[in-house]
Write a protein that holds these residues in place. Sequence first.
Motif, short mmCIF file in Angstrom:
data_model
loop_
_atom_site.label_atom_id
_atom_site.label_comp_id
_atom_site.label_asym_id
_atom_site.label_seq_id
_atom_site.Cartn_x
_atom_site.Cartn_y
_atom_site.Cartn_z
N ILE A 307 0.87 -1.33 0.26
CA ILE A 307 -0.10 0.14 -0.05
C ILE A 307 0.90 1.15 -0.12
CG2 ILE A 307 -1.66 1.43 1.38
CD1 ILE A 307 -2.68 -1.06 -0.03
N GLN A 308 2.12 1.25 0.74
CA GLN A 308 2.85 2.41 0.76
C GLN A 308 3.48 2.56 -0.56
OE1 GLN A 308 2.75 4.69 3.18
NE2 GLN A 308 1.15 3.26 4.48
N SER A 309 3.89 1.56 -1.11
CA SER A 309 4.38 1.64 -2.50
C SER A 309 3.59 2.15 -3.43
CB SER A 309 4.97 0.47 -3.11
OG SER A 309 5.65 0.50 -4.14
N LEU A 310 2.17 1.92 -3.40
CA LEU A 310 1.38 2.26 -4.36
C LEU A 310 0.86 3.68 -4.08
CD1 LEU A 310 -1.38 -0.85 -4.20
CD2 LEU A 310 0.49 -0.17 -6.08
N LEU A 311 0.96 4.15 -2.97
CA LEU A 311 0.60 5.42 -2.55
C LEU A 311 2.07 6.49 -3.07
CD1 LEU A 311 -0.63 5.34 1.29
CD2 LEU A 311 -1.77 6.19 -1.14
N GLU A 312 3.13 5.82 -2.90
CA GLU A 312 4.30 6.77 -3.24
C GLU A 312 4.44 6.63 -4.92
OE1 GLU A 312 9.08 7.05 -1.88
OE2 GLU A 312 7.75 5.77 -1.06
N TYR A 313 4.31 5.51 -5.22
CA TYR A 313 4.71 5.35 -6.93
C TYR A 313 3.63 4.99 -7.55
CZ TYR A 313 9.41 4.74 -4.57
OH TYR A 313 10.22 4.96 -3.82
N GLY A 314 2.37 4.62 -7.22
CA GLY A 314 1.24 4.38 -8.04
C GLY A 314 1.35 2.73 -8.52
N LYS A 315 2.60 2.42 -8.28
CA LYS A 315 2.84 0.84 -8.65
C LYS A 315 3.63 0.22 -7.47
CE LYS A 315 6.55 2.22 -11.54
NZ LYS A 315 6.98 2.04 -12.72
N VAL A 316 3.99 -1.16 -7.66
CA VAL A 316 4.99 -1.72 -6.84
C VAL A 316 6.33 -2.03 -7.77
CG1 VAL A 316 5.65 -3.77 -5.46
CG2 VAL A 316 3.31 -2.89 -5.37
N LYS A 317 7.62 -1.38 -7.23
CA LYS A 317 8.57 -1.47 -8.28
C LYS A 317 9.33 -2.85 -7.86
CE LYS A 317 9.80 3.38 -8.29
NZ LYS A 317 11.05 4.33 -8.41
N ARG A 318 9.59 -3.45 -8.97
CA ARG A 318 9.99 -4.94 -8.84
C ARG A 318 11.19 -5.17 -9.84
NH1 ARG A 318 4.45 -6.50 -8.31
NH2 ARG A 318 3.98 -7.10 -6.22
N PRO A 319 12.14 -6.04 -9.68
CA PRO A 319 13.31 -6.01 -10.57
C PRO A 319 12.65 -6.77 -11.89
CG PRO A 319 13.17 -7.66 -8.85
CD PRO A 319 12.16 -6.75 -8.43
N TYR A 320 13.05 -6.28 -13.06
CA TYR A 320 12.76 -6.72 -14.50
C TYR A 320 13.80 -7.52 -15.04
CZ TYR A 320 11.21 -5.32 -19.15
OH TYR A 320 10.64 -5.30 -20.47
N LEU A 321 13.34 -8.77 -15.43
CA LEU A 321 14.24 -9.76 -16.15
C LEU A 321 14.13 -9.37 -17.69
CD1 LEU A 321 16.25 -12.03 -15.92
CD2 LEU A 321 14.27 -13.66 -15.96
N GLY A 322 12.82 -9.59 -18.09
CA GLY A 322 12.67 -9.00 -19.51
C GLY A 322 12.33 -10.56 -20.46
N VAL A 323 11.76 -11.60 -19.93
CA VAL A 323 11.38 -12.66 -20.66
C VAL A 323 9.94 -12.98 -20.51
CG1 VAL A 323 13.69 -13.67 -20.62
CG2 VAL A 323 12.01 -14.18 -18.66
N TYR A 324 9.33 -13.33 -21.55
CA TYR A 324 7.92 -14.04 -21.46
C TYR A 324 8.09 -15.53 -21.48
CZ TYR A 324 6.59 -9.00 -21.89
OH TYR A 324 6.54 -7.72 -21.79
#
Length: 469
Positions: A307-324
Amino acid sequence: MSLFDDDFYSTRVSRRTRFENRAGKQVSFGRKSGRGWTSTRIALTSSVASSLAAMLVFGLITGFHPGGSQTTAASPAIHTSVQSGDPLEKTISAAAKVRPAVVSIINEQAVSTGTDAGSDSAKAGDGSGLQEAALGSGFIFEKVKGKALIITNNHVIADAVAVKAVLSNGETRDAKIIGSDAITDLAVLEIDDKGIDTVVSFGESDNLRAGQWVMAIGNPLGLSDSLSMGIVSKTKRIIPVSLSQDGVYDWEQEVIQIDASINQGNSGGPLIDLDGNVVGINSMKVAEYGVEGVGFAIPSHIAMPIIQSLLEYGKVKRPYLGVYTMDLDQYLAQQAAGAKGGTNPSGDAATGDKGSTDGTTGDKSDSSGSGDGTAASGDDLVPPHGDLKLPDDVHQGVIVLQATGPADEAGLKFNDIIVKLDKQPISSTMDLRKYLYGKKQIGDDIEVTFYRDGKKETTSFTLGEKKDD
Protein backbone atom coordinates in the motif's frame (compact mmCIF):
# COMPACT_ATOMS: atom_id res chain seq x y z
CA MET A 1 -8.55 -14.36 -7.72
CA SER A 2 -11.25 -16.86 -8.13
CA LEU A 3 -9.29 -19.88 -6.92
CA PHE A 4 -10.19 -19.52 -5.44
CA ASP A 5 -23.69 -17.18 15.73
CA ASP A 6 -22.25 -18.45 18.32
CA ASP A 7 -23.69 -17.91 21.79
CA PHE A 8 -21.56 -15.80 24.07
CA TYR A 9 -22.52 -15.10 27.61
CA SER A 10 -21.04 -14.11 30.91
CA THR A 11 -22.46 -14.66 34.36
CA ARG A 12 -21.63 -13.15 37.67
CA VAL A 13 -21.92 -15.58 40.58
CA SER A 14 -22.20 -13.89 43.95
CA ARG A 15 -20.83 -15.52 47.03
CA ARG A 16 -23.34 -16.79 49.51
CA THR A 17 -22.88 -18.05 53.02
CA ARG A 18 -24.91 -21.21 53.31
CA PHE A 19 -26.01 -22.49 56.61
CA GLU A 20 -27.20 -25.99 57.02
CA ASN A 21 -29.06 -27.68 59.78
CA ARG A 22 -27.32 -30.90 60.33
CA ALA A 23 -28.90 -33.71 62.35
CA GLY A 24 -31.67 -31.38 63.46
CA LYS A 25 -29.24 -29.05 65.28
CA GLN A 26 -30.07 -25.32 65.45
CA VAL A 27 -27.35 -22.94 64.42
CA SER A 28 -27.00 -19.98 66.78
CA PHE A 29 -25.71 -16.50 65.92
CA GLY A 30 -23.83 -13.98 68.07
CA ARG A 31 -21.84 -14.43 71.24
CA LYS A 32 -22.09 -17.53 73.30
CA SER A 33 -24.39 -17.02 76.21
CA GLY A 34 -26.73 -18.97 78.22
CA ARG A 35 -29.54 -17.08 76.64
CA GLY A 36 -30.40 -17.89 72.95
CA TRP A 37 -31.76 -15.45 70.38
CA THR A 38 -35.38 -15.69 69.51
CA SER A 39 -36.67 -15.99 65.96
CA THR A 40 -38.06 -12.46 66.18
CA ARG A 41 -34.68 -10.98 67.11
CA ILE A 42 -32.97 -12.91 64.32
CA ALA A 43 -35.47 -11.66 61.74
CA LEU A 44 -35.18 -8.05 62.95
CA THR A 45 -31.39 -8.10 62.92
CA SER A 46 -31.29 -9.61 59.40
CA SER A 47 -33.70 -6.96 58.15
CA VAL A 48 -31.60 -4.10 59.50
CA ALA A 49 -28.37 -5.59 58.08
CA SER A 50 -29.96 -6.03 54.66
CA SER A 51 -31.15 -2.42 54.62
CA LEU A 52 -27.72 -1.11 55.53
CA ALA A 53 -26.08 -3.25 52.84
CA ALA A 54 -28.56 -2.02 50.19
CA MET A 55 -27.88 1.62 51.15
CA LEU A 56 -24.14 1.05 50.93
CA VAL A 57 -24.34 -0.52 47.45
CA PHE A 58 -26.69 2.23 46.24
CA GLY A 59 -24.27 4.86 47.50
CA LEU A 60 -21.33 3.27 45.72
CA ILE A 61 -23.18 3.07 42.40
CA THR A 62 -24.75 6.53 42.41
CA GLY A 63 -21.96 8.35 44.22
CA PHE A 64 -24.34 9.43 46.98
CA HIS A 65 -22.76 10.14 50.34
CA PRO A 66 -24.88 11.14 53.31
CA GLY A 67 -24.25 14.70 54.23
CA GLY A 68 -22.16 15.38 51.14
CA SER A 69 -22.49 16.09 47.42
CA GLN A 70 -23.16 13.36 44.87
CA THR A 71 -20.40 12.06 42.61
CA THR A 72 -21.52 10.86 39.20
CA ALA A 73 -18.19 9.69 37.73
CA ALA A 74 -18.37 6.24 39.29
CA SER A 75 -21.51 5.13 37.45
CA PRO A 76 -20.16 5.21 33.86
CA ALA A 77 -16.95 3.48 34.97
CA ILE A 78 -18.88 0.56 36.44
CA HIS A 79 -21.10 0.33 33.34
CA THR A 80 -18.09 0.28 31.00
CA SER A 81 -16.38 -2.39 33.03
CA VAL A 82 -19.35 -4.71 32.82
CA GLN A 83 -19.77 -4.18 29.04
CA SER A 84 -16.10 -4.70 28.16
CA GLY A 85 -16.09 -8.05 29.86
CA ASP A 86 -19.03 -9.31 27.80
CA PRO A 87 -17.91 -11.05 24.56
CA LEU A 88 -21.25 -10.33 22.92
CA GLU A 89 -20.84 -6.61 23.53
CA LYS A 90 -17.27 -6.80 22.23
CA THR A 91 -18.37 -8.02 18.81
CA ILE A 92 -20.94 -5.25 18.62
CA SER A 93 -18.48 -2.52 19.59
CA ALA A 94 -15.81 -3.84 17.19
CA ALA A 95 -18.26 -3.78 14.28
CA ALA A 96 -19.52 -0.32 15.22
CA LYS A 97 -15.94 0.97 15.27
CA VAL A 98 -15.19 -0.10 11.69
CA ARG A 99 -18.50 -0.11 9.79
CA PRO A 100 -18.61 3.65 9.03
CA ALA A 101 -15.23 3.31 7.26
CA VAL A 102 -16.34 0.42 5.01
CA VAL A 103 -17.48 1.30 1.49
CA SER A 104 -18.93 -0.54 -1.50
CA ILE A 105 -16.92 -0.32 -4.72
CA ILE A 106 -18.60 -0.21 -8.13
CA ASN A 107 -16.53 -1.04 -11.22
CA GLU A 108 -18.04 0.57 -14.33
CA GLN A 109 -16.96 -0.45 -17.82
CA ALA A 110 -17.85 0.69 -21.31
CA VAL A 111 -20.58 -1.23 -23.09
CA SER A 112 -22.45 -0.75 -26.32
CA THR A 113 -25.94 0.62 -25.72
CA GLY A 114 -27.21 -0.19 -29.22
CA THR A 115 -30.45 1.57 -29.96
CA ASP A 116 -31.14 2.34 -26.33
CA ALA A 117 -30.54 6.04 -26.80
CA GLY A 118 -32.54 6.87 -23.72
CA SER A 119 -30.30 5.00 -21.37
CA ASP A 120 -29.12 7.02 -18.41
CA SER A 121 -25.62 5.59 -18.86
CA ALA A 122 -25.35 6.40 -22.54
CA LYS A 123 -22.55 8.68 -23.59
CA ALA A 124 -23.61 11.55 -25.72
CA GLY A 125 -22.96 11.03 -29.40
CA ASP A 126 -20.87 7.84 -29.39
CA GLY A 127 -23.47 5.14 -28.86
CA SER A 128 -21.67 3.67 -25.88
CA GLY A 129 -22.08 4.01 -22.14
CA LEU A 130 -20.90 2.77 -18.79
CA GLN A 131 -22.40 -0.18 -17.03
CA GLU A 132 -21.79 -1.76 -13.65
CA ALA A 133 -19.42 -4.64 -14.36
CA ALA A 134 -18.32 -5.68 -10.87
CA LEU A 135 -19.04 -5.03 -7.22
CA GLY A 136 -16.64 -5.21 -4.32
CA SER A 137 -15.75 -3.66 -1.01
CA GLY A 138 -13.12 -1.38 0.44
CA PHE A 139 -12.33 0.58 3.57
CA ILE A 140 -11.05 4.05 4.40
CA PHE A 141 -7.66 3.89 6.13
CA GLU A 142 -6.38 7.46 5.94
CA LYS A 143 -7.42 11.07 5.36
CA VAL A 144 -4.91 13.47 3.85
CA LYS A 145 -5.15 16.83 2.09
CA GLY A 146 -8.91 16.71 1.69
CA LYS A 147 -8.92 13.14 0.35
CA ALA A 148 -9.99 9.88 1.95
CA LEU A 149 -7.84 6.91 0.91
CA ILE A 150 -9.41 3.48 0.36
CA ILE A 151 -7.88 0.00 0.23
CA THR A 152 -9.51 -2.61 -2.01
CA ASN A 153 -8.52 -5.55 -4.24
CA ASN A 154 -6.99 -5.07 -7.67
CA HIS A 155 -9.45 -7.51 -9.22
CA VAL A 156 -12.34 -5.39 -7.93
CA ILE A 157 -11.29 -2.41 -10.07
CA ALA A 158 -9.58 -4.26 -12.94
CA ASP A 159 -10.44 -2.90 -16.42
CA ALA A 160 -12.62 -0.17 -14.93
CA VAL A 161 -13.39 2.93 -16.97
CA ALA A 162 -14.86 4.58 -13.88
CA VAL A 163 -14.95 3.62 -10.21
CA LYS A 164 -17.47 4.72 -7.60
CA ALA A 165 -17.50 4.31 -3.84
CA VAL A 166 -20.74 4.02 -1.89
CA LEU A 167 -20.41 5.20 1.71
CA SER A 168 -22.08 3.50 4.65
CA ASN A 169 -24.80 6.19 4.61
CA GLY A 170 -25.68 5.34 1.00
CA GLU A 171 -23.97 8.32 -0.61
CA THR A 172 -22.14 7.59 -3.87
CA ARG A 173 -18.89 9.36 -4.75
CA ASP A 174 -16.53 9.20 -7.71
CA ALA A 175 -13.27 7.43 -6.89
CA LYS A 176 -9.83 7.81 -8.46
CA ILE A 177 -7.39 4.90 -8.75
CA ILE A 178 -4.11 5.92 -7.11
CA GLY A 179 -2.34 2.65 -7.81
CA SER A 180 -2.88 -1.08 -8.18
CA ASP A 181 -0.86 -4.29 -8.19
CA ALA A 182 -2.02 -7.51 -9.88
CA ILE A 183 0.58 -9.69 -8.15
CA THR A 184 -0.63 -8.99 -4.62
CA ASP A 185 -4.20 -8.13 -5.71
CA LEU A 186 -4.21 -4.77 -3.92
CA ALA A 187 -5.29 -1.29 -4.99
CA VAL A 188 -5.64 2.18 -3.47
CA LEU A 189 -8.40 4.64 -4.34
CA GLU A 190 -9.19 8.16 -3.22
CA ILE A 191 -12.42 10.09 -2.76
CA ASP A 192 -13.35 13.48 -1.37
CA ASP A 193 -13.24 13.32 2.43
CA LYS A 194 -16.10 15.72 3.09
CA GLY A 195 -18.22 14.39 5.95
CA ILE A 196 -16.01 11.37 6.54
CA ASP A 197 -14.99 11.06 10.18
CA THR A 198 -14.00 7.41 10.59
CA VAL A 199 -10.83 5.67 9.43
CA VAL A 200 -9.76 2.18 10.42
CA SER A 201 -6.88 1.24 12.67
CA PHE A 202 -4.61 -1.72 11.92
CA GLY A 203 -3.81 -4.63 14.18
CA GLU A 204 -0.89 -7.05 14.20
CA SER A 205 -1.85 -9.78 11.75
CA ASP A 206 1.34 -11.69 12.44
CA ASN A 207 0.14 -12.12 16.04
CA LEU A 208 -3.08 -13.90 15.05
CA ARG A 209 -3.70 -17.34 16.51
CA ALA A 210 -5.62 -20.29 15.14
CA GLY A 211 -9.09 -20.31 16.65
CA GLN A 212 -9.19 -16.54 17.20
CA TRP A 213 -12.52 -14.87 16.44
CA VAL A 214 -12.58 -12.47 13.48
CA MET A 215 -15.24 -10.60 11.52
CA ALA A 216 -15.56 -9.80 7.82
CA ILE A 217 -17.34 -6.63 6.71
CA GLY A 218 -18.30 -5.84 3.16
CA ASN A 219 -20.75 -5.86 0.29
CA PRO A 220 -21.49 -9.55 -0.44
CA LEU A 221 -23.82 -10.09 -3.40
CA GLY A 222 -24.52 -6.36 -3.41
CA LEU A 223 -25.83 -6.44 0.17
CA SER A 224 -23.89 -3.49 1.56
CA ASP A 225 -22.85 -3.08 5.19
CA SER A 226 -22.96 -6.80 5.87
CA LEU A 227 -21.16 -8.67 8.66
CA SER A 228 -20.03 -12.26 8.94
CA MET A 229 -18.12 -13.90 11.74
CA GLY A 230 -15.87 -16.90 12.18
CA ILE A 231 -12.50 -18.05 13.39
CA VAL A 232 -8.98 -18.07 12.03
CA SER A 233 -8.60 -21.57 10.58
CA LYS A 234 -4.90 -21.13 9.83
CA THR A 235 -2.74 -18.08 10.35
CA LYS A 236 -0.47 -18.70 7.35
CA ARG A 237 -1.61 -20.58 4.27
CA ILE A 238 0.31 -20.58 0.97
CA ILE A 239 -2.02 -21.04 -1.98
CA PRO A 240 -1.30 -21.12 -5.73
CA VAL A 241 -2.83 -18.37 -7.84
CA SER A 242 -3.49 -17.99 -11.56
CA LEU A 243 -2.82 -14.33 -12.20
CA SER A 244 -4.28 -14.45 -15.70
CA GLN A 245 -7.26 -16.57 -14.66
CA ASP A 246 -6.41 -19.22 -17.24
CA GLY A 247 -6.06 -22.10 -14.82
CA VAL A 248 -2.26 -22.06 -14.90
CA TYR A 249 -0.82 -21.30 -11.48
CA ASP A 250 1.94 -18.73 -11.84
CA TRP A 251 2.17 -17.19 -8.38
CA GLU A 252 1.75 -18.06 -4.72
CA GLN A 253 0.01 -15.90 -2.15
CA GLU A 254 0.39 -15.99 1.62
CA VAL A 255 -3.05 -15.62 3.18
CA ILE A 256 -5.02 -16.02 6.39
CA GLN A 257 -7.52 -18.85 6.12
CA ILE A 258 -10.84 -18.13 7.83
CA ASP A 259 -14.23 -19.79 8.04
CA ALA A 260 -16.22 -16.54 8.03
CA SER A 261 -18.42 -16.29 4.94
CA ILE A 262 -16.63 -14.62 2.02
CA ASN A 263 -18.80 -14.19 -1.07
CA GLN A 264 -18.72 -12.18 -4.28
CA GLY A 265 -18.66 -8.54 -3.28
CA ASN A 266 -16.76 -9.14 -0.02
CA SER A 267 -13.45 -8.78 -1.85
CA GLY A 268 -11.49 -5.77 -0.65
CA GLY A 269 -13.37 -5.44 2.64
CA PRO A 270 -11.68 -5.54 6.05
CA LEU A 271 -11.12 -8.56 8.25
CA ILE A 272 -11.11 -7.31 11.85
CA ASP A 273 -10.35 -8.71 15.28
CA LEU A 274 -12.64 -8.22 18.27
CA ASP A 275 -10.86 -4.99 19.17
CA GLY A 276 -12.01 -3.50 15.86
CA ASN A 277 -8.54 -3.50 14.28
CA VAL A 278 -8.00 -4.52 10.65
CA VAL A 279 -5.86 -7.65 10.44
CA GLY A 280 -6.51 -8.57 6.81
CA ILE A 281 -8.09 -7.70 3.47
CA ASN A 282 -10.74 -10.19 2.37
CA SER A 283 -9.65 -11.43 -1.00
CA MET A 284 -10.97 -14.79 -2.18
CA LYS A 285 -12.76 -18.03 -1.48
CA VAL A 286 -12.58 -21.54 -2.82
CA ALA A 287 -15.21 -21.60 -5.55
CA GLU A 288 -15.90 -25.31 -5.62
CA TYR A 289 -19.26 -27.02 -5.32
CA GLY A 290 -19.77 -28.38 -1.82
CA VAL A 291 -16.99 -26.30 -0.27
CA GLU A 292 -18.09 -24.11 2.62
CA GLY A 293 -16.23 -22.11 5.22
CA VAL A 294 -12.93 -21.72 3.37
CA GLY A 295 -12.11 -18.07 2.76
CA PHE A 296 -8.86 -16.16 2.52
CA ALA A 297 -7.62 -12.72 3.49
CA ILE A 298 -4.35 -10.92 2.75
CA PRO A 299 -2.56 -10.30 6.09
CA SER A 300 -2.27 -6.61 6.94
CA HIS A 301 1.46 -6.88 7.70
CA ILE A 302 2.04 -8.09 4.13
CA ALA A 303 -0.39 -5.61 2.58
CA MET A 304 0.86 -2.40 4.17
CA PRO A 305 4.30 -2.20 2.44
CA ILE A 306 2.50 -2.74 -0.87
CA ILE A 307 0.00 0.00 0.00
CA GLN A 308 2.81 2.42 0.85
CA SER A 309 4.49 1.70 -2.48
CA LEU A 310 1.22 2.29 -4.33
CA LEU A 311 0.78 5.60 -2.53
CA GLU A 312 4.32 6.70 -3.34
CA TYR A 313 4.76 5.40 -6.88
CA GLY A 314 1.33 4.28 -8.05
CA LYS A 315 2.78 0.79 -8.52
CA VAL A 316 5.07 -1.73 -6.87
CA LYS A 317 8.62 -1.52 -8.15
CA ARG A 318 10.06 -4.95 -8.89
CA PRO A 319 13.16 -6.22 -10.68
CA TYR A 320 12.68 -6.64 -14.43
CA LEU A 321 14.26 -9.63 -16.16
CA GLY A 322 12.62 -9.21 -19.56
CA VAL A 323 11.36 -12.64 -20.64
CA TYR A 324 7.90 -13.96 -21.42
CA THR A 325 7.87 -17.66 -20.71
CA MET A 326 6.07 -20.98 -20.83
CA ASP A 327 6.68 -23.88 -18.45
CA LEU A 328 8.72 -26.64 -20.11
CA ASP A 329 6.94 -29.54 -18.39
CA GLN A 330 3.56 -28.37 -19.62
CA TYR A 331 4.83 -27.97 -23.17
CA LEU A 332 6.32 -31.48 -23.12
CA ALA A 333 3.01 -32.86 -21.81
CA GLN A 334 1.09 -31.11 -24.58
CA GLN A 335 3.55 -32.36 -27.16
CA ALA A 336 3.18 -35.92 -25.92
CA ALA A 337 -0.62 -35.61 -26.03
CA GLY A 338 -0.41 -34.33 -29.60
CA ALA A 339 1.78 -37.26 -30.64
CA LYS A 340 -0.93 -39.62 -29.35
CA GLY A 341 -3.56 -37.98 -31.53
CA GLY A 342 -4.67 -35.33 -29.03
CA THR A 343 -4.94 -31.60 -29.51
CA ASN A 344 -2.41 -29.54 -31.42
CA PRO A 345 0.44 -29.14 -28.92
CA SER A 346 1.51 -25.74 -30.17
CA GLY A 347 -2.04 -24.46 -30.47
CA ASP A 348 -2.86 -25.10 -26.84
CA ALA A 349 0.44 -23.65 -25.76
CA ALA A 350 -0.20 -20.49 -27.69
CA THR A 351 -3.38 -19.69 -25.83
CA GLY A 352 -2.59 -21.43 -22.57
CA ASP A 353 0.67 -20.77 -20.77
CA LYS A 354 1.47 -17.64 -22.68
CA GLY A 355 -1.46 -16.11 -20.79
CA SER A 356 0.48 -16.63 -17.58
CA THR A 357 3.73 -15.38 -19.06
CA ASP A 358 6.49 -14.33 -16.79
CA GLY A 359 5.55 -11.43 -14.59
CA THR A 360 9.20 -10.49 -14.27
CA THR A 361 8.70 -8.50 -17.44
CA GLY A 362 5.86 -6.65 -15.81
CA ASP A 363 3.12 -9.27 -16.05
CA LYS A 364 2.68 -9.80 -19.73
CA SER A 365 -0.80 -8.96 -20.97
CA ASP A 366 -2.82 -11.80 -22.39
CA SER A 367 -6.20 -12.59 -23.87
CA SER A 368 -7.81 -12.40 -20.45
CA GLY A 369 -6.38 -8.94 -19.82
CA SER A 370 -4.75 -9.68 -16.49
CA GLY A 371 -1.37 -8.13 -17.15
CA ASP A 372 0.37 -4.91 -18.06
CA GLY A 373 2.85 -6.10 -20.67
CA THR A 374 5.52 -3.99 -22.27
CA ALA A 375 5.42 -5.46 -25.77
CA ALA A 376 2.81 -7.23 -27.85
CA SER A 377 -0.24 -8.81 -26.29
CA GLY A 378 -0.24 -12.50 -25.34
CA ASP A 379 -2.01 -13.44 -28.56
CA ASP A 380 0.99 -12.14 -30.55
CA LEU A 381 3.45 -14.52 -28.87
CA VAL A 382 4.57 -17.51 -30.92
CA PRO A 383 4.52 -20.85 -29.06
CA PRO A 384 7.62 -23.02 -28.90
CA HIS A 385 8.14 -25.15 -31.97
CA GLY A 386 10.66 -27.52 -33.50
CA ASP A 387 13.10 -29.74 -31.66
CA LEU A 388 14.19 -28.07 -28.45
CA LYS A 389 17.22 -30.41 -28.31
CA LEU A 390 17.44 -30.93 -24.57
CA PRO A 391 19.50 -33.52 -22.69
CA ASP A 392 17.43 -36.54 -21.70
CA ASP A 393 17.60 -35.62 -18.00
CA VAL A 394 16.21 -32.07 -18.45
CA HIS A 395 12.45 -32.00 -18.00
CA GLN A 396 11.90 -28.74 -16.10
CA GLY A 397 12.60 -25.11 -16.83
CA VAL A 398 10.93 -22.18 -18.60
CA ILE A 399 10.91 -21.64 -22.35
CA VAL A 400 11.54 -18.10 -23.57
CA LEU A 401 8.70 -17.01 -25.85
CA GLN A 402 10.02 -13.48 -26.16
CA ALA A 403 12.97 -11.55 -24.75
CA THR A 404 12.81 -7.82 -24.12
CA GLY A 405 14.74 -5.22 -22.17
CA PRO A 406 17.70 -6.57 -20.16
CA ALA A 407 17.23 -10.18 -21.32
CA ASP A 408 17.15 -9.14 -24.98
CA GLU A 409 20.25 -7.00 -24.54
CA ALA A 410 22.02 -9.96 -22.91
CA GLY A 411 21.27 -12.14 -25.92
CA LEU A 412 18.47 -14.42 -24.72
CA LYS A 413 16.31 -15.64 -27.61
CA PHE A 414 13.09 -17.39 -28.52
CA ASN A 415 13.14 -21.13 -27.61
CA ASP A 416 15.93 -20.75 -25.04
CA ILE A 417 15.16 -22.84 -21.94
CA ILE A 418 16.11 -21.19 -18.64
CA VAL A 419 16.98 -23.76 -15.96
CA LYS A 420 18.80 -21.70 -13.29
CA LEU A 421 18.99 -18.21 -11.87
CA ASP A 422 22.14 -17.62 -9.80
CA LYS A 423 22.66 -21.39 -9.39
CA GLN A 424 19.06 -21.70 -8.13
CA PRO A 425 17.14 -24.35 -10.14
CA ILE A 426 14.09 -22.92 -11.90
CA SER A 427 11.37 -25.38 -12.83
CA SER A 428 8.46 -23.05 -13.59
CA THR A 429 7.34 -19.48 -14.11
CA MET A 430 6.26 -19.48 -10.48
CA ASP A 431 9.77 -20.40 -9.35
CA LEU A 432 11.22 -17.67 -11.54
CA ARG A 433 8.90 -15.01 -10.10
CA LYS A 434 9.40 -16.13 -6.51
CA TYR A 435 13.19 -15.99 -6.85
CA LEU A 436 13.26 -12.59 -8.53
CA TYR A 437 10.69 -10.89 -6.31
CA GLY A 438 11.92 -12.50 -3.11
CA LYS A 439 15.70 -12.50 -3.58
CA LYS A 440 16.63 -9.74 -6.02
CA GLN A 441 16.36 -5.98 -6.24
CA ILE A 442 16.35 -3.51 -9.12
CA GLY A 443 19.96 -2.97 -10.16
CA ASP A 444 21.22 -6.37 -8.93
CA ASP A 445 23.28 -8.57 -11.23
CA ILE A 446 21.87 -11.98 -12.11
CA GLU A 447 23.34 -15.07 -13.72
CA VAL A 448 21.06 -16.98 -16.10
CA THR A 449 21.78 -20.59 -17.09
CA PHE A 450 19.89 -21.82 -20.16
CA TYR A 451 19.94 -24.35 -22.97
CA ARG A 452 20.10 -23.33 -26.64
CA ASP A 453 20.13 -25.98 -29.37
CA GLY A 454 21.05 -28.62 -26.79
CA LYS A 455 24.02 -26.72 -25.39
CA LYS A 456 24.17 -25.31 -21.86
CA GLU A 457 25.11 -21.62 -21.77
CA THR A 458 25.37 -18.88 -19.15
CA THR A 459 24.95 -15.13 -19.31
CA SER A 460 24.97 -12.37 -16.71
CA PHE A 461 23.35 -8.96 -16.76
CA THR A 462 21.82 -6.28 -14.55
CA LEU A 463 18.14 -6.38 -13.61
CA GLY A 464 16.24 -3.29 -14.64
CA GLU A 465 13.01 -1.61 -13.62
CA LYS A 466 9.92 -2.03 -15.73
CA LYS A 467 8.90 1.23 -17.34
CA ASP A 468 5.33 2.28 -17.83
CA ASP A 469 3.80 1.26 -21.15
